[in-house]
Design a protein around this motif. Structure first.
Motif, PDB file in Angstrom:
ATOM      1  N   ASN A  91     122.838  87.374  52.809  1.00  0.00           N
ATOM      2  CA  ASN A  91     121.574  87.554  51.958  1.00  0.00           C
ATOM      3  C   ASN A  91     121.356  88.816  51.519  1.00  0.00           C
ATOM      4  N   THR A 120     114.565  85.584  54.486  1.00  0.00           N
ATOM      5  CA  THR A 120     115.972  85.555  54.174  1.00  0.00           C
ATOM      6  C   THR A 120     116.627  86.947  54.175  1.00  0.00           C
ATOM      7  N   LYS A 124     124.290  86.036  58.683  1.00  0.00           N
ATOM      8  CA  LYS A 124     123.717  85.305  57.693  1.00  0.00           C
ATOM      9  C   LYS A 124     122.718  86.447  56.851  1.00  0.00           C
ATOM     10  N   ASP A 174     121.591  80.213  50.437  1.00  0.00           N
ATOM     11  CA  ASP A 174     120.792  79.049  50.060  1.00  0.00           C
ATOM     12  C   ASP A 174     121.612  78.311  48.794  1.00  0.00           C
ATOM     13  N   ALA A 208     118.938  84.786  48.768  1.00  0.00           N
ATOM     14  CA  ALA A 208     119.651  84.273  50.001  1.00  0.00           C
ATOM     15  C   ALA A 208     120.945  83.684  49.393  1.00  0.00           C
ATOM     16  N   THR A 230     116.453  83.487  44.979  1.00  0.00           N
ATOM     17  CA  THR A 230     116.627  82.946  46.231  1.00  0.00           C
ATOM     18  C   THR A 230     116.635  84.028  46.993  1.00  0.00           C
TER      19      THR A 230
END
Length: 617
Positions: free
Chosen positions: A118, A191, A114, A372, A369, A367
């Motif tokens: 990002n 993030t 994750k 997202d 991210a 973002t």
């Protein structure tokens, strides 16, 4: 003959004895192990050799079965890929030959992936924003005269290095040094990873009994205390945003800016104005705290920088344009403005397309991210606002002058992109089209406004970035529809049966329990909806109710940017002018700045007639 024999032998070896290319891609089979002799009693037994990987007949590019006999094939991955960490001598790595994975290893892999997604997303979108510098260079150079083309290009080129070093020295620390202590929503996690916790030091004043974040104080020169991938990723992304702010005045002050003074400016802009104001909005400072401190919406909200980047640059341009004065011949003796056409309209339009492309890094990248999924809405809203604005500018120009003017069409597209930059994540597609259309009208009348008042802006940077940047910040408080940004600025605005209730995230257990109860399903306590950022016209675009207080926060943000940045910049230009002259020499400006200041012409093979320059009185 000996040479032929050698060649024949080698050929025979390749045909008969050498492994094929496909075979070389596979691990060799383990030879049959000979029985080991017992170790002498006085000596320790040698470590057993690791078993050779099982052979697979499936090529790497096609293997898909997640079994141990396919462990060396399979771009799809296997259970062994999830063992974390994997030191070669660890007894926990596949100890029973079945490739089992522990829960901890699985969790660490998911978390790692994750954060990695990002990080990559933020870096790649940062690269796109960096490429926008090429767009700015083409737009500004094309809108100026050929005799100054090398000079204008050079300012756009060198602002990258000058501003970056200034931002590295202290700008980043001032802006994000106290980022970790800023207001955030309940349950927030960074993030880019927990490394952002290193940014935890700043100056905070207590005013009216409330904390006012003023400046960060950690991260100077990206020193050892912030040596972390999350921090470095944030630095790159924010640095290229700073570069956008820094290059806006190069267009507004083009064709008469002394390059030596520009060098001083390049360091200053990267070190102070963007960083200080940016801290107040993005670094957890007092404008971001307006929601918690004074119940003004979610505090100042600027998703990707209509204010922090564009309006800030536009306000510096206003101060610089006033201090440096208009180009020679721009105004008649009675003060009437005269047109000075740019030398390359196709260059301007190409640069505009590059900027529009780079904006897909600017807005969706904010973002920070890739995980997202709001990036899809942000990207579409960005496109729609720019398109709508270009149409509005075209129609306005037809009504005002009878001609569309290609360069003004470009400014129209950019005006829409600037305006959507703050509200891009918070509005519907209809909201994006609407605010973009208004921006396309604003930019036309703004260009005429500043020109008539003696502020000579060769490229319209003040209007595109300054005025439409302000409009974009205000647009958040008008068009936001509550679908995104729940808990933004540490403020949770809960709505039920026509009633608002506010919960500020103070990280206390009682507050967290109250919030959990209210958004839960209990018939007495629950049923409340955590509404995102909402504007005055929010209900027209899907919000459950209006939030006038959010508009007030945006208004305070715009006023702060205008007053602080213009004043701060005006003081800088006046004082620095006493050290290094702000303006080029009169004779150099008449001749063109390429040879006198740069030592090279942009177009040495062409005879420049300079027929577009007005007569200098």
């Amino acid at each position: 003959m000996a040479l032929l024999a050698t060649a024949a032998g080698a050929l025979g070896w390749m045909m008969l004895g050498a492994p094929s290319a496909q075979a070389q891609d596979k691990p060799p089979e383990a030879p049959a192990a000979a029985p080991a002799a017992p170790a002498p009693a006085a000596e320790a037994a040698p470590a057993a050799a690791a078993p050779a990987p099982a052979k697979t007949d499936t090529p790497d590019s096609t293997a898909t079965t997640l079994t141990t006999d396919k462990i060396n094939g399979g771009n799809s991955g296997t259970a062994i890929d999830l063992q974390w960490p994997v030191p070669a001598d660890s007894p926990s790595v596949n100890p029973d030959g079945k490739g089992k994975v522990t829960t901890d290893e699985l969790v660490e892999n998911v978390a790692h992936n994750k954060i990695s997604i990002n990080l990559v997303w933020t870096l790649v979108t940062g690269f796109l924003v960096m490429f926008m510098q090429a767009g700015f260079a083409l737009v500004e150079t094309g809108l100026c005269r050929a005799k100054n083309a090398a000079h204008v290009m050079a300012t756009n080129f060198m602002i990258y290095g000058l501003g970056m070093i200034g931002f590295w020295v202290c700008g980043f620390a001032f802006m994000f040094g106290n980022y970790w202590n800023g207001p955030v929503n309940i349950g927030w996690q960074p993030t880019l990873g927990q490394g952002l916790a290193n940014l935890d030091s700043g100056i905070t004043w207590t005013i009216f009994g409330k904390p006012f974040g003023i400046l960060g104080t950690k991260g100077f020169c990206l020193g050892p205390s912030v040596f972390d991938t999350a921090v470095f990723t944030l630095f790159l992304f924010e640095m290229v945003f700073m570069d956008t702010t820094a290059t806006i005045p190069t267009g507004a002050m083009a064709e008469r800016w002394n390059f030596k003074h520009f060098i001083v400016y390049g360091f200053w802009v990267g070190m102070f104005p963007y960083a200080i104001y940016g801290n107040w909005v993005w670094g957890g400072g007092w404008l971001a705290q307006l929601g918690q401190n004074f119940a003004l919406g979610h505090g100042a909200v600027d998703f990707a920088g209509s204010g922090v980047v564009h309006m800030c640059g536009g306000m510096i341009a206003i101060a610089g344009g006033i201090c440096i004065g208009p180009r020679l011949g721009k105004y008649t003796k009675d003060g009437k403005p005269r047109p000075i056409p740019g030398h390359d309209v196709p260059m301007v339009m190409l640069g505009t397309f590059i900027l529009a492309f780079g904006w897909f890094g600017f807005n969706p990248g904010s973002t920070r991210a890739g995980t997202d999924n709001r990036i899809a809405i942000v990207a579409v809203n960005t496109m729609l606002a720019g398109a709508s604005a270009s149409i509005a500018t075209m129609l306005t120009m037809y009504l005002v002058t009878g001609k569309p003017d290609p360069s003004m069409l470009c400014n129209g597209l950019l005006a829409g992109l600037v305006a959507i930059t703050a509200p891009c994540a918070f509005v519907s597609s209809l909201g994006a089209v609407t605010l973009g259309f208004i921006a396309g009208i604003i930019v036309v009348f703004s260009v005429f406004f500043w020109e008539k008042r003696g502020v000579d802006d060769p490229v319209g940077a003040i209007s595109v970035h300054g005025m439409c940047g302000a409009w974009g910040v205000l647009s958040v408080g008008i068009f936001a529809n509550g679908s995104y940004g729940a808990g933004w600025g540490g403020v949770h605005k809960l709505f039920k049966d026509g009633v608002w209730t506010i919960i500020n995230n103070d990280a206390q257990a009682a507050t967290l329990k109250k919030y959990a109860d209210m958004i839960g399903t209990d018939p007495k306590l629950g049923g409340w909806t955590d509404v995102g950022v909402t504007g005055i016209l929010g209900p027209l675009f899907g919000a459950p109710a209006s939030d006038v207080s959010q508009f007030m926060a945006q208004f305070v943000d715009v006023c702060t940017c205008a007053i602080f940045i213009v004043t701060f910049s005006f003081i800088f230009f006046k004082i620095s002018n006493l050290i290094v002259p702000l303006r080029s020499k009169r004779e150099d400006e008449i001749q063109g700045l390429d040879i006198p200041e740069m030592g090279a012409e942009a177009y040495p093979d062409f005879q420049l007639t300079d027929r577009t320059s007005p007569k200098v009185d």
